[in-house]
Design a protein around this motif. Structure first.
Motif, PDB file in Angstrom:
ATOM      1  N   ASN A 227       0.848  -1.205   0.000  1.00  9.49           N
ATOM      2  CA  ASN A 227       0.000   0.000   0.000  1.00  9.49           C
ATOM      3  C   ASN A 227       0.876   1.244   0.000  1.00  9.49           C
ATOM      4  O   ASN A 227       0.451   2.291   0.452  1.00  9.49           O
ATOM      5  CB  ASN A 227      -0.901  -0.022   1.242  1.00  9.49           C
TER       6      ASN A 227
ATOM      7  N   PRO B  78      -3.488  -8.418  -0.504  1.00 11.20           N
ATOM      8  CA  PRO B  78      -2.129  -8.801  -0.116  1.00 11.20           C
ATOM      9  C   PRO B  78      -1.645  -8.022   1.110  1.00 11.20           C
ATOM     10  O   PRO B  78      -2.315  -7.102   1.573  1.00 11.20           O
ATOM     11  CB  PRO B  78      -1.303  -8.438  -1.364  1.00 11.20           C
TER      12      PRO B  78
ATOM     13  N   GLY C 117      -0.440  -6.520  10.203  1.00 16.05           N
ATOM     14  CA  GLY C 117      -0.085  -5.195  10.738  1.00 16.05           C
ATOM     15  C   GLY C 117      -0.498  -4.080   9.789  1.00 16.05           C
ATOM     16  O   GLY C 117      -1.121  -3.099  10.196  1.00 16.05           O
TER      17      GLY C 117
HETATM   18  C1  LIG Z   1      -3.468  -6.092  -5.942  1.00 17.67           C
HETATM   19  C2  LIG Z   1      -3.828  -5.339  -4.693  1.00 17.67           C
HETATM   20  C3  LIG Z   1      -5.136  -5.366  -4.228  1.00 17.67           C
HETATM   21  C4  LIG Z   1      -5.503  -4.648  -3.075  1.00 17.67           C
HETATM   22  N1  LIG Z   1      -6.788  -4.668  -2.641  1.00 17.67           N
HETATM   23  C5  LIG Z   1      -7.134  -3.996  -1.524  1.00 17.67           C
HETATM   24  C6  LIG Z   1      -8.479  -4.013  -1.029  1.00 17.67           C
HETATM   25  O1  LIG Z   1      -9.367  -4.622  -1.604  1.00 17.67           O
HETATM   26  N2  LIG Z   1      -8.765  -3.318   0.111  1.00 17.67           N
HETATM   27  C7  LIG Z   1      -7.787  -2.627   0.801  1.00 17.67           C
HETATM   28  O2  LIG Z   1      -8.091  -2.029   1.842  1.00 17.67           O
HETATM   29  N3  LIG Z   1      -6.514  -2.595   0.350  1.00 17.67           N
HETATM   30  C8  LIG Z   1      -6.156  -3.254  -0.766  1.00 17.67           C
HETATM   31  N4  LIG Z   1      -4.864  -3.208  -1.230  1.00 17.67           N
HETATM   32  C9  LIG Z   1      -3.862  -2.385  -0.514  1.00 17.67           C
HETATM   33  C10 LIG Z   1      -3.010  -3.164   0.532  1.00 17.67           C
HETATM   34  O3  LIG Z   1      -2.870  -4.507   0.164  1.00 17.67           O
HETATM   35  C11 LIG Z   1      -3.645  -3.103   1.916  1.00 17.67           C
HETATM   36  O4  LIG Z   1      -3.789  -1.761   2.310  1.00 17.67           O
HETATM   37  C12 LIG Z   1      -2.797  -3.864   2.946  1.00 17.67           C
HETATM   38  O5  LIG Z   1      -3.554  -4.011   4.119  1.00 17.67           O
HETATM   39  C13 LIG Z   1      -1.469  -3.188   3.267  1.00 17.67           C
HETATM   40  O6  LIG Z   1      -0.717  -4.072   4.069  1.00 17.67           O
HETATM   41  P1  LIG Z   1       0.869  -4.104   4.014  1.00 17.67           P
HETATM   42  O7  LIG Z   1       1.348  -5.070   5.042  1.00 17.67           O
HETATM   43  O8  LIG Z   1       1.357  -4.353   2.643  1.00 17.67           O
HETATM   44  O9  LIG Z   1       1.199  -2.611   4.459  1.00 17.67           O
HETATM   45  P2  LIG Z   1       2.414  -1.713   3.964  1.00 17.67           P
HETATM   46  O10 LIG Z   1       2.148  -1.248   2.566  1.00 17.67           O
HETATM   47  O11 LIG Z   1       3.702  -2.372   4.213  1.00 17.67           O
HETATM   48  O12 LIG Z   1       2.273  -0.481   4.972  1.00 17.67           O
HETATM   49  C14 LIG Z   1       1.150   0.361   4.930  1.00 17.67           C
HETATM   50  C15 LIG Z   1       1.255   1.357   6.083  1.00 17.67           C
HETATM   51  O13 LIG Z   1       1.148   0.682   7.320  1.00 17.67           O
HETATM   52  C16 LIG Z   1       2.321   0.889   8.113  1.00 17.67           C
HETATM   53  N5  LIG Z   1       2.646  -0.382   8.784  1.00 17.67           N
HETATM   54  C17 LIG Z   1       2.702  -1.620   8.230  1.00 17.67           C
HETATM   55  N6  LIG Z   1       2.969  -2.541   9.180  1.00 17.67           N
HETATM   56  C18 LIG Z   1       3.109  -1.853  10.358  1.00 17.67           C
HETATM   57  C19 LIG Z   1       3.395  -2.244  11.692  1.00 17.67           C
HETATM   58  N7  LIG Z   1       3.570  -3.524  12.058  1.00 17.67           N
HETATM   59  N8  LIG Z   1       3.460  -1.264  12.638  1.00 17.67           N
HETATM   60  C20 LIG Z   1       3.254   0.050  12.317  1.00 17.67           C
HETATM   61  N9  LIG Z   1       2.980   0.472  11.062  1.00 17.67           N
HETATM   62  C21 LIG Z   1       2.910  -0.476  10.094  1.00 17.67           C
HETATM   63  C22 LIG Z   1       3.400   1.313   7.152  1.00 17.67           C
HETATM   64  O14 LIG Z   1       4.387   2.116   7.780  1.00 17.67           O
HETATM   65  C23 LIG Z   1       2.596   2.091   6.116  1.00 17.67           C
HETATM   66  O15 LIG Z   1       2.372   3.405   6.555  1.00 17.67           O
HETATM   67  C24 LIG Z   1      -4.492  -3.914  -2.371  1.00 17.67           C
HETATM   68  C25 LIG Z   1      -3.168  -3.917  -2.841  1.00 17.67           C
HETATM   69  C26 LIG Z   1      -2.834  -4.616  -3.994  1.00 17.67           C
HETATM   70  C27 LIG Z   1      -1.415  -4.605  -4.471  1.00 17.67           C
END
Ligand SMILES: Cc1cc2nc3c(=O)[nH]c(=O)nc-3n(C[C@H](O)[C@H](O)[C@H](O)COP(=O)(O)OP(=O)(O)OC[C@H]3O[C@@H](n4cnc5c(N)ncnc54)[C@H](O)[C@@H]3O)c2cc1C
Length: 308
Positions: free
Chosen positions: A70, A133, A137
């Motif tokens: 994200n 994905p 957290g």
């Molecule tokens: C193909 C695709 C489809 C998607 N579909 C959706 C959907 O349907 N709905 C939706 O809501 N999102 C969707 N997303 C976006 C994304 O997958 C979500 O927002 C997901 O929950 C982000 O998780 P992440 O672990 O990758 O977070 P990251 O991208 O790694 O981090 C996001 C934020 O959270 C913070 N963070 C992460 N972990 C921690 C931790 N342990 N402690 C403190 N801060 C932290 C980071 O610093 C950053 O600010 C999609 C993305 C893709 C690529």
């Protein structure tokens, strides 16, 4: 701090991996992002705490990362330390009663592992999150959601490590969850969560999960590198529809392209840069404003420094 000073500062107090000038494009689903000065993968809570304290003394900023699904990391990379939670992946049952089950999930566990676990056991509450994905957290920090399901609806409490290394438990109501947001700030680390799901029939949960996965694959470019939805849906509107109606599907700057499957997804077609991505965001937002009068707000987190 240079590499040698880091090695010295962490010697004996840190278990895990530390990499220097690690390209963030290798840690984001968009495959974009310059180098992080330091990329740390602590193996346990003590190492996590010790590295935080070491940074604090050196006044080095830190940025937590989950699955990187994200975020858009700028081309100049990230100053300070990126903290990866990939070693914190436990998912287990804490307790249950006749109606509910209470799970413990660590921040680095994959959200899809949690969905799979729930489906296998017939636990209901996160079926609509199937196919999203990233980590537990990341999903909690951004209150991930789809099809009327949101992460906030199943959270009982979370543990947070503050910049000083102190751990506190925060109940759901104090997390100020909203549309793709929570009150967790960038100088707090979410360690784990207690999650409450409702016991249901396995076949029923499995059927819902399959249905949502099918819907997702039918409407989003899931096999292409993206960061999911680029803009938030304005109240009662769909950002994808507004972008489509503004004629932006297929628009391209450099190697960044507005998906023709879902206009709110921007795809990396090869060697995309963050600056091209941001220019395309600005261009799309400008056209949407001209056509519909609606101002779009970013959903993806843009972090890091510009290329020097
Ligand atoms: C193909 C695709 C489809 C998607 N579909 C959706 C959907 O349907 N709905 C939706 O809501 N999102 C969707 N997303 C976006 C994304 O997958 C979500 O927002 C997901 O929950 C982000 O998780 P992440 O672990 O990758 O977070 P990251 O991208 O790694 O981090 C996001 C934020 O959270 C913070 N963070 C992460 N972990 C921690 C931790 N342990 N402690 C403190 N801060 C932290 C980071 O610093 C950053 O600010 C999609 C993305 C893709 C690529």
């Amino acid at each position: 701090m240079d590499e040698e000073t880091w090695q010295e500062a962490l010697s004996g107090i840190f278990k895990g991996e530390v990499r220097f000038m690690e390209l963030m494009k290798n840690h984001t689903s968009l495959r974009i992002g310059g180098p992080a000065d330091v990329f740390a993968i602590p193996q346990d809570l003590n190492s996590l705490r010790n590295i935080l304290i070491a940074f604090k003394e050196g006044e080095t900023p830190f940025s937590p990362i989950g699955g990187g699904t994200n975020m858009l990391v700028r081309d100049g990379g990230i100053e300070g330390v990126v903290i990866s939670f990939r070693a914190f992946r436990k998912v287990e049952t804490l307790r249950e009663d006749d109606e509910y089950v209470y799970l413990f999930a660590e921040a680095g566990a994959s959200l899809q592992r949690l969905v799979h676990f729930s489906r296998e056991h017939g636990y209901s509450g996160i079926e609509g999150l199937a196919g999203i994905p990233g980590t537990v957290g990341g999903a909690i920090c951004g209150n991930a959601g789809a099809y009327g399901y949101e992460m906030k609806d199943v959270i009982i409490s979370v543990s947070i490590m503050e910049a000083e290394g102190r751990i506190r438990t925060v109940n759901r109501d104090a997390l100020a969850f909203g549309y793709r947001r929570s009150s967790i700030t960038s100088d707090e680390l979410l360690l784990d969560a207690e999650i409450k799901l409702k016991k249901d029939r396995k076949e029923e949960v499995a059927a819902k999960v399959e249905n949502f996965v099918k819907k997702k694959w039918g409407s989003q470019p899931l096999s292409e590198p993206s960061a999911g939805c680029v803009f938030k849906n304005p109240p009662q509107l769909s950002a994808g529809k507004l972008i489509d109606e503004a004629g932006c599907k297929g628009m391209r700057i450099g190697d960044v392209e507005v998906s023709s499957i879902h206009a709110n997804f921007f795809i990396n077609r090869g060697e995309a840069t963050a600056s091209d991505f941001i220019r395309l965001m600005q261009e799309v937002a400008c056209r949407v404003k001209q056509i519909s009068g609606v101002v779009l707000e970013p959903e993806i987190r843009i972090i890091g420094r510009d290329e020097g």
